[in-house]
Design a protein around this motif. Structure first.
Motif, PDB file in Angstrom:
ATOM      1  N   ALA A   1       3.637   2.236  -1.747  1.00 27.26           N
ATOM      2  CA  ALA A   1       1.997   2.108  -1.060  1.00 27.26           C
ATOM      3  C   ALA A   1       1.791   1.036   0.012  1.00 27.26           C
ATOM      4  N   ILE A   2       2.802   0.035  -0.162  1.00 31.09           N
ATOM      5  CA  ILE A   2       2.425  -0.998   0.639  1.00 31.09           C
ATOM      6  C   ILE A   2       3.303  -0.569   1.987  1.00 31.09           C
ATOM      7  N   TYR A   3       4.358   0.156   2.113  1.00 32.32           N
ATOM      8  CA  TYR A   3       4.954   0.585   3.352  1.00 32.32           C
ATOM      9  C   TYR A   3       3.981   1.770   3.903  1.00 32.32           C
ATOM     10  N   SER A   4       2.995   2.505   3.026  1.00 31.91           N
ATOM     11  CA  SER A   4       2.412   3.469   3.685  1.00 31.91           C
ATOM     12  C   SER A   4       0.949   2.855   4.146  1.00 31.91           C
ATOM     13  N   GLY A   5       0.708   1.915   3.653  1.00 27.76           N
ATOM     14  CA  GLY A   5      -0.685   1.231   3.845  1.00 27.76           C
ATOM     15  C   GLY A   5      -1.653   1.847   2.895  1.00 27.76           C
ATOM     16  N   LYS A   6      -1.330   2.134   2.113  1.00 27.39           N
ATOM     17  CA  LYS A   6      -2.318   3.051   0.909  1.00 27.39           C
ATOM     18  C   LYS A   6      -2.383   2.198  -0.155  1.00 27.39           C
ATOM     19  N   GLN A   7      -3.336   2.462  -1.162  1.00 28.20           N
ATOM     20  CA  GLN A   7      -3.614   1.882  -2.447  1.00 28.20           C
ATOM     21  C   GLN A   7      -3.236   3.115  -3.312  1.00 28.20           C
ATOM     22  N   MET A   8      -2.193   2.838  -4.480  1.00 30.93           N
ATOM     23  CA  MET A   8      -1.906   3.921  -5.215  1.00 30.93           C
ATOM     24  C   MET A   8      -2.205   3.546  -6.531  1.00 30.93           C
TER      25      MET A   8
END
Length: 352
Positions: free
Chosen positions: A262-269
């Motif tokens: 999630a952090i590497y993709s810049g998203k919140q999972m």
């Protein structure tokens, strides 16, 4: 019969040659565990044994060392003057990281109250953590605990396991069940070929047995409502048991592992199990530290990984450093009196 005997002799010779050859190579090994008992209830490794951790079929990134007298991979500790117990699974155990770079050692050699004793073991989860925390309080005088948890811990805590403790529902009751390590599992460490297959190649004998079974048992998943109910009860039991450690004036901190993808993709999972745990911890006023924010700041600033690889979410050295720094900042407010203690170095016991 002669071709069969020749085949068997050849197979035995090949296996024997592989066994001898692998003794000269850094095969992952040394992970046997003693049986559980009332006097020795905590899951740990065999004390004072040599271990090696390496990655994949090429046995890369080999790290070797020696378990301490408690059967954990941290520095040697005294059973009479502990301040903080650091409890967790393979993220705390971190056998693939050199000991002096692990979160426990970094905390031990920082400005936090000393000593810090690492009680991490691969495959542990909620029920194991509680047993370790209580044991540390009784036998190591560690009234303060830092418990590192992840999203998978809750789900694995309600499933039977080959080694350790889990929660099991019986009507309106929630019981803690346990199983000692099997003799077969411990015997793996005596054969380098078996260790190589299981630990380096991730070969699972149980999976093979199931695939060869001509009449596999039909396994029905737990109905969703029943699973949700069992998870809720397990979380309540876990948090309640940890809060009892504060009865003697101690502190407990839950440390939540971040989702690297999630952090590497810049998203919140979504982290439904973590969310359930946080909700219960807040209700019980149990202190929580989510590592998501500091890890996101690190990645946004440097663009560097904090895990080992796309297929291995365990922290690399940077991840351990980030976790130690965040924990150190949080527990600075505990104001624990630090005994006069100097951590014993581990570098001399490490090779690789």
């Amino acid at each position: 019969m002669k071709p069969i005997s020749q085949f068997l002799a050849g197979a035995a010779l090949t296996i024997g040659s592989l066994e001898l050859a692998l003794w000269l190579l850094p095969v992952s090994s040394g992970f046997a565990s003693p049986p559980l008992s009332p006097r020795d209830p905590v899951v740990h490794y065999v004390p004072r044994t040599q271990y090696t951790s390496s990655s994949g079929w090429l046995m890369r990134d080999a790290v070797s060392g020696r378990m301490n007298s408690l059967g954990f991979s941290g520095p040697e500790v005294s059973p009479t003057d502990q301040s903080i117990a650091l409890i967790g699974d393979s993220f705390v155990d971190a056998l693939s990281i050199r000991p002096e770079k692990r979160v426990g050692y970094l905390l031990e050699n920082s400005a936090v109250p000393k000593p810090v004793v690492s009680l991490g073991v691969a495959g542990a989860d909620f029920a194991d953590y509680v047993v370790a925390a209580r044991w540390a309080e009784q036998h190591l005088k560690a009234r303060n605990a830092i418990v590192v948890v992840n999203e998978e811990d809750l789900s694995s805590s309600i499933q039977p396991k080959l080694r350790g403790y889990w929660y099991e529902g019986h009507g309106s009751e929630l019981q803690v069940r346990s199983r000692s390590p099997s003799a077969f599992r411990n015997s793996i460490g005596r054969s380098r070929l078996a260790s190589y297959l299981v630990y380096n190649l991730k070969f699972s004998p149980s999976d093979v047995a199931r695939s060869l079974d001509p009449f596999p048992a039909v396994k029905k998943d737990m109905p969703a409502p029943a699973e949700a109910n069992l998870k809720q009860r397990a979380v309540q039991r876990f948090v309640h048991d940890l809060t009892t450690l504060r009865a003697n004036g101690g502190h407990v901190l839950l440390v939540l592992q971040p989702n690297a993808k999630a952090i590497y993709s810049g998203k919140q999972m979504s982290r439904p199990n973590i969310d359930l745990l946080v909700k219960q911890a807040n209700a019980e006023q149990l202190e929580v530290l989510d590592l998501d924010a500091p890890f996101r700041r690190f990645y946004a600033k440097t663009g560097k990984r904090f895990d080992l690889s796309d297929t291995d979410p365990h922290w690399n050295e940077a991840g351990h450093q980030l976790a130690a720094q965040a924990i150190r900042q949080r527990i600075a407010s505990w104001h624990i009196a630090s005994p006069r203690y100097v951590a014993k170095p581990v570098k001399a016991a490490v090779a690789g």
